[in-house]
Design a protein around this motif. Structure first.
Motif, PDB file in Angstrom:
ATOM      1  N   ALA A  42       1.087  -1.119   0.465  1.00 56.57           N
ATOM      2  CA  ALA A  42       0.134   0.446   0.382  1.00 56.57           C
ATOM      3  C   ALA A  42       0.817   1.543  -0.541  1.00 56.57           C
ATOM      4  CB  ALA A  42      -0.865   0.721   0.908  1.00 56.57           C
ATOM      5  N   ALA A  43       1.814   1.584   0.937  1.00 53.28           N
ATOM      6  CA  ALA A  43       2.897   2.247   0.724  1.00 53.28           C
ATOM      7  C   ALA A  43       3.364   2.409  -0.330  1.00 53.28           C
ATOM      8  CB  ALA A  43       3.916   1.851   2.080  1.00 53.28           C
ATOM      9  N   PHE A  44       3.884   1.434  -1.031  1.00 51.26           N
ATOM     10  CA  PHE A  44       4.515   1.604  -2.779  1.00 51.26           C
ATOM     11  C   PHE A  44       3.184   2.210  -3.507  1.00 51.26           C
ATOM     12  CE2 PHE A  44       5.856   0.723  -7.096  1.00 51.26           C
ATOM     13  CZ  PHE A  44       6.381   0.727  -7.158  1.00 51.26           C
ATOM     14  N   ASP A  45       2.700   1.570  -3.557  1.00 50.07           N
ATOM     15  CA  ASP A  45       1.494   1.738  -4.196  1.00 50.07           C
ATOM     16  C   ASP A  45       1.123   3.816  -4.694  1.00 50.07           C
ATOM     17  OD1 ASP A  45       1.062  -0.384  -5.381  1.00 50.07           O
ATOM     18  OD2 ASP A  45      -0.919  -0.827  -4.020  1.00 50.07           O
ATOM     19  N   TRP A  46       0.678   4.219  -3.027  1.00 44.53           N
ATOM     20  CA  TRP A  46       0.661   5.114  -2.220  1.00 44.53           C
ATOM     21  C   TRP A  46       2.035   6.603  -3.690  1.00 44.53           C
ATOM     22  CZ3 TRP A  46       3.607   9.069  -0.605  1.00 44.53           C
ATOM     23  CH2 TRP A  46       2.144  10.216  -0.371  1.00 44.53           C
ATOM     24  N   LEU A  47       3.207   6.004  -2.987  1.00 49.55           N
ATOM     25  CA  LEU A  47       4.241   6.731  -3.428  1.00 49.55           C
ATOM     26  C   LEU A  47       3.906   7.245  -4.743  1.00 49.55           C
ATOM     27  CD1 LEU A  47       6.514   8.245  -2.986  1.00 49.55           C
ATOM     28  CD2 LEU A  47       7.646   6.073  -2.784  1.00 49.55           C
ATOM     29  N   ARG A  48       3.675   5.107  -5.700  1.00 47.13           N
ATOM     30  CA  ARG A  48       3.555   5.514  -7.020  1.00 47.13           C
ATOM     31  C   ARG A  48       2.655   6.759  -7.329  1.00 47.13           C
ATOM     32  NH1 ARG A  48       6.999   4.278 -10.453  1.00 47.13           N
ATOM     33  NH2 ARG A  48       7.499   2.032  -9.886  1.00 47.13           N
ATOM     34  N   GLY A  49       1.690   6.503  -6.956  1.00 50.03           N
ATOM     35  CA  GLY A  49       0.698   7.624  -7.582  1.00 50.03           C
ATOM     36  C   GLY A  49       1.177   9.579  -7.582  1.00 50.03           C
ATOM     37  N   ALA A  50       1.447   9.056  -6.133  1.00 56.03           N
ATOM     38  CA  ALA A  50       2.167  10.603  -5.535  1.00 56.03           C
ATOM     39  C   ALA A  50       3.651  11.081  -6.428  1.00 56.03           C
ATOM     40  CB  ALA A  50       2.534  10.703  -4.139  1.00 56.03           C
ATOM     41  N   LYS A  92      11.509   6.700  -9.865  1.00 57.76           N
ATOM     42  CA  LYS A  92      11.962   5.271  -9.626  1.00 57.76           C
ATOM     43  C   LYS A  92      11.907   5.084  -8.183  1.00 57.76           C
ATOM     44  CE  LYS A  92      15.491   5.378 -13.241  1.00 57.76           C
ATOM     45  NZ  LYS A  92      16.248   4.788 -13.964  1.00 57.76           N
ATOM     46  N   ILE A  93      11.715   3.887  -7.556  1.00 56.28           N
ATOM     47  CA  ILE A  93      10.988   3.645  -6.581  1.00 56.28           C
ATOM     48  C   ILE A  93      12.266   2.082  -5.832  1.00 56.28           C
ATOM     49  CG2 ILE A  93       9.628   3.207  -4.117  1.00 56.28           C
ATOM     50  CD1 ILE A  93       7.590   4.662  -5.653  1.00 56.28           C
ATOM     51  N   ALA A  94      12.724   2.870  -5.444  1.00 60.65           N
ATOM     52  CA  ALA A  94      14.184   1.140  -3.865  1.00 60.65           C
ATOM     53  C   ALA A  94      12.973   1.384  -3.253  1.00 60.65           C
ATOM     54  CB  ALA A  94      15.289   2.037  -4.195  1.00 60.65           C
ATOM     55  N   VAL A  95      13.558   0.207  -2.541  1.00 58.87           N
ATOM     56  CA  VAL A  95      12.127  -0.675  -1.644  1.00 58.87           C
ATOM     57  C   VAL A  95      13.536  -0.371  -0.495  1.00 58.87           C
ATOM     58  CG1 VAL A  95       9.900  -0.857  -2.520  1.00 58.87           C
ATOM     59  CG2 VAL A  95      12.098  -2.920  -2.293  1.00 58.87           C
ATOM     60  N   ARG A 133       9.011  -8.045  -5.287  1.00 61.01           N
ATOM     61  CA  ARG A 133       8.532  -9.022  -6.325  1.00 61.01           C
ATOM     62  C   ARG A 133       6.978  -8.993  -7.359  1.00 61.01           C
ATOM     63  NH1 ARG A 133       8.115 -13.733  -2.326  1.00 61.01           N
ATOM     64  NH2 ARG A 133       6.271 -12.577  -2.192  1.00 61.01           N
ATOM     65  N   ASP A 134       6.311  -8.090  -6.310  1.00 60.26           N
ATOM     66  CA  ASP A 134       5.351  -7.995  -6.872  1.00 60.26           C
ATOM     67  C   ASP A 134       5.049  -6.836  -7.476  1.00 60.26           C
ATOM     68  OD1 ASP A 134       4.284 -10.073  -5.734  1.00 60.26           O
ATOM     69  OD2 ASP A 134       3.268  -9.192  -4.015  1.00 60.26           O
ATOM     70  N   ARG A 135       6.490  -5.648  -7.275  1.00 57.80           N
ATOM     71  CA  ARG A 135       5.627  -4.308  -7.474  1.00 57.80           C
ATOM     72  C   ARG A 135       7.233  -3.475  -8.720  1.00 57.80           C
ATOM     73  NH1 ARG A 135       2.164  -5.393  -5.653  1.00 57.80           N
ATOM     74  NH2 ARG A 135       0.407  -3.928  -4.871  1.00 57.80           N
ATOM     75  N   PRO A 136       7.363  -2.930  -9.842  1.00 58.07           N
ATOM     76  CA  PRO A 136       8.222  -2.458 -10.522  1.00 58.07           C
ATOM     77  C   PRO A 136       9.111  -1.546 -10.497  1.00 58.07           C
ATOM     78  CG  PRO A 136       6.430  -1.538 -10.684  1.00 58.07           C
ATOM     79  CD  PRO A 136       5.672  -1.902  -9.763  1.00 58.07           C
TER      80      PRO A 136
END
Length: 79
Positions: free
Chosen positions: A7-15, A20-23, A38-41
């Protein structure tokens, strides 16, 4: 934890849609970080003190904590 990380990744992707997002995951957070990767780019993954090592340390110390309930320790080599 994994659902929260996604959810945090998806929020950041939308914002920031073009970014490019690293985890990053630390200790018990390394599992959710890998699940997101594994689930997100993602652009990259950084793991600090993966819990596989933490579980081995807890076992070596004969810790009374129920760490086996929190993490998969099947792949940890027994000594």
């Amino acid at each position: 934890m994994r659902a929260d990380a996604r959810a945090a990744f998806d929020w950041l992707r939308g914002a920031a849609p073009g970014s490019k997002i690293a985890v990053f995951g630390e200790s018990l957070g390394t599992g959710p970080a890998v699940a997101v990767a594994r689930d997100r780019p993602v652009a990259g993954v950084l793991l600090n003190a993966p819990y596989r090592l933490g579980a081995a340390a807890l076992r070596a110390a004969r810790a009374a904590l129920p760490y086996r309930w929190l993490m998969n320790t099947n792949s940890i080599p027994r000594r």
